[in-house]
Design a protein around this motif. Structure first.
Motif, PDB file in Angstrom:
ATOM      1  N   ASN A 259      39.863  77.879 -39.305  1.00 15.80           N
ATOM      2  CA  ASN A 259      39.887  79.325 -39.107  1.00 15.80           C
ATOM      3  C   ASN A 259      39.125  79.680 -37.834  1.00 15.80           C
ATOM      4  O   ASN A 259      37.954  79.312 -37.680  1.00 15.80           O
ATOM      5  CB  ASN A 259      39.251  80.048 -40.298  1.00 15.80           C
ATOM      6  N   PHE A 260      39.787  80.382 -36.936  1.00 12.14           N
ATOM      7  CA  PHE A 260      39.164  80.856 -35.697  1.00 12.14           C
ATOM      8  C   PHE A 260      39.346  82.366 -35.594  1.00 12.14           C
ATOM      9  O   PHE A 260      39.929  82.883 -34.643  1.00 12.14           O
ATOM     10  CB  PHE A 260      39.790  80.173 -34.476  1.00 12.14           C
ATOM     11  N   LYS A 261      38.854  83.078 -36.572  1.00 14.38           N
ATOM     12  CA  LYS A 261      39.015  84.531 -36.590  1.00 14.38           C
ATOM     13  C   LYS A 261      38.294  85.168 -35.407  1.00 14.38           C
ATOM     14  O   LYS A 261      37.339  84.620 -34.878  1.00 14.38           O
ATOM     15  CB  LYS A 261      38.446  85.104 -37.894  1.00 14.38           C
TER      16      LYS A 261
ATOM     17  N   LEU B 230      41.591  81.304 -28.663  1.00  8.14           N
ATOM     18  CA  LEU B 230      40.127  81.301 -28.767  1.00  8.14           C
ATOM     19  C   LEU B 230      39.514  81.255 -27.378  1.00  8.14           C
ATOM     20  O   LEU B 230      38.537  81.950 -27.083  1.00  8.14           O
ATOM     21  CB  LEU B 230      39.650  80.104 -29.590  1.00  8.14           C
ATOM     22  N   LEU B 231      40.085  80.433 -26.499  1.00  7.32           N
ATOM     23  CA  LEU B 231      39.650  80.330 -25.110  1.00  7.32           C
ATOM     24  C   LEU B 231      40.847  80.555 -24.205  1.00  7.32           C
ATOM     25  O   LEU B 231      41.976  80.224 -24.580  1.00  7.32           O
ATOM     26  CB  LEU B 231      39.062  78.945 -24.820  1.00  7.32           C
ATOM     27  N   ILE B 232      40.583  81.092 -23.008  1.00  7.08           N
ATOM     28  CA  ILE B 232      41.618  81.199 -21.994  1.00  7.08           C
ATOM     29  C   ILE B 232      41.177  80.420 -20.769  1.00  7.08           C
ATOM     30  O   ILE B 232      39.998  80.080 -20.632  1.00  7.08           O
ATOM     31  CB  ILE B 232      41.922  82.667 -21.633  1.00  7.08           C
ATOM     32  N   GLY B 233      42.111  80.113 -19.898  1.00  4.65           N
ATOM     33  CA  GLY B 233      41.797  79.345 -18.708  1.00  4.65           C
ATOM     34  C   GLY B 233      40.804  80.059 -17.808  1.00  4.65           C
ATOM     35  O   GLY B 233      40.770  81.296 -17.745  1.00  4.65           O
TER      36      GLY B 233
ATOM     37  N   TYR C   2      34.521  86.497 -33.749  1.00  2.00           N
ATOM     38  CA  TYR C   2      34.857  85.735 -32.544  1.00  2.00           C
ATOM     39  C   TYR C   2      33.668  84.915 -32.071  1.00  2.00           C
ATOM     40  O   TYR C   2      33.812  83.727 -31.747  1.00  2.00           O
ATOM     41  CB  TYR C   2      35.328  86.677 -31.447  1.00  2.00           C
ATOM     42  N   LEU C   3      32.490  85.504 -32.027  1.00  2.00           N
ATOM     43  CA  LEU C   3      31.297  84.767 -31.620  1.00  2.00           C
ATOM     44  C   LEU C   3      31.031  83.603 -32.572  1.00  2.00           C
ATOM     45  O   LEU C   3      30.659  82.505 -32.140  1.00  2.00           O
ATOM     46  CB  LEU C   3      30.095  85.707 -31.565  1.00  2.00           C
TER      47      LEU C   3
END
Length: 303
Positions: A146-148, A169-172, A190-191
């Motif tokens: 889970n990456f809420k 979760l991450l962008i370039g 998110y944190l």
């Protein structure tokens, strides 16, 4: 279009949304985030046919159209493919108009729908709900995490090759440096998801939107940069709300102060994120509100 090897049996296909591909020994495949509908899935299907690859499962990390839109086209060619998503994402995947309504805060309209939806008329049905924990398919174990935060239904998937696909979760870094006001539904979640990702035993992470995959060291550096972006905007909001103001005025200041550009969709994405930030600060008891002359004003509480 071709498969880019990450490690072992884990590959990805580059694109506006990178698509994960895990190849089983029998040349069946588990796909991750097939992307938008249209030309891309047509080209992927040609590649699968040329390589004698048979898509067997599709894992959607979350419900956004640039991740799930191609599911219907792939299902038409491979009717036995199973489409997977979390329970929260399933609702929006199967009824995309609800996401448009959610973003606007009222009934969806043509202005947003024209920017959000590109899929053809085919309906996408989710065949199986993803839950955090082990997922075994074709006698191969995957882990669902889970990456809420980006959305309430966001998940990641870890292959047995220790390659993590984490959705948005991450962008370039090239994108983060220009557009660091991230689309979030829940800042606290998110944190926590960022910290959770650091504790996972992976060797590589494939970003849904990025030019390259990252090793664990670079991924941790990227996580810290994403956290810095969050803290940057939290501090801006705290500072701006020393003077009571409404959402629209505050959003205008955020856009101008950070030289952000936006179209109709992106404006409402920014607005959703801003509400998430204010809600986070409200939960910390740092902001309050008042209504004056029909205007809803938020302000930073004095300590």
């Amino acid at each position: 279009m071709k498969l880019q090897k990450v490690f072992g049996n884990t590959y990805f296909v580059k694109g506006g949304t990178n698509t994960g591909v895990y190849l089983f020994e029998n040349n069946e495949a588990l796909l991750i985030d097939p992307g938008l509908s249209g030309l891309r899935p047509k080209n992927m299907i040609k590649m699968f046919e040329n390589e004698k690859i048979i898509p067997k499962y599709i894992v959607n990390t979350h419900e956004h159209e640039d991740h799930v839109g191609a599911c219907g086209q792939i299902k038409q060619v491979y009717p036995d493919v199973g489409i997977f998503a979390s329970e929260d994402s399933k609702l929006f995947i199967e009824r995309p108009e609800l996401f448009s309504t959610f973003v606007l805060g009222g009934k969806h309209n043509k202005f947003l729908n024209q920017k959000l939806f590109h899929r053809n008329a085919e309906k996408i049905n989710v065949d199986e709900i993803l839950c955090e924990g082990n997922l075994n398919r074709n006698n191969v174990d995957f882990k669902i995490i889970n990456f809420k935060g980006h959305t309430n239904g966001s998940v990641g998937i870890l292959t047995k090759d220790k390659v993590l696909f984490a959705g948005d979760l991450l962008i370039g870094e090239e994108t983060l440096s220009k557009y660091d006001f991230l689309y979030l539904q829940d800042v606290k979640e998110y944190l926590e998801s960022l910290d959770k990702a650091k504790s996972i035993d992976f060797d590589y992470i494939v970003l849904a939107h990025g030019k390259r995959f990252l090793d664990k060291h670079d991924a941790i550096l990227s996580i810290e940069k994403h956290k810095q972006a969050i803290y940057k905007y939290l501090n801006q909001i705290r500072e701006n709300l020393k003077v009571p103001m409404n959402i629209e005025v505050l959003l205008k200041k955020i856009i101008k102060e950070n030289e952000l550009t936006c179209n109709y969709k992106e404006y409402y994405f920014f607005r959703n994120s801003l509400v998430a930030f204010i809600s986070y600060l409200a939960d910390l008891d740092e902001v309050n509100y008042k209504i004056e002359d029909g205007d809803m004003l938020y302000y930073t509480k004095l300590k």
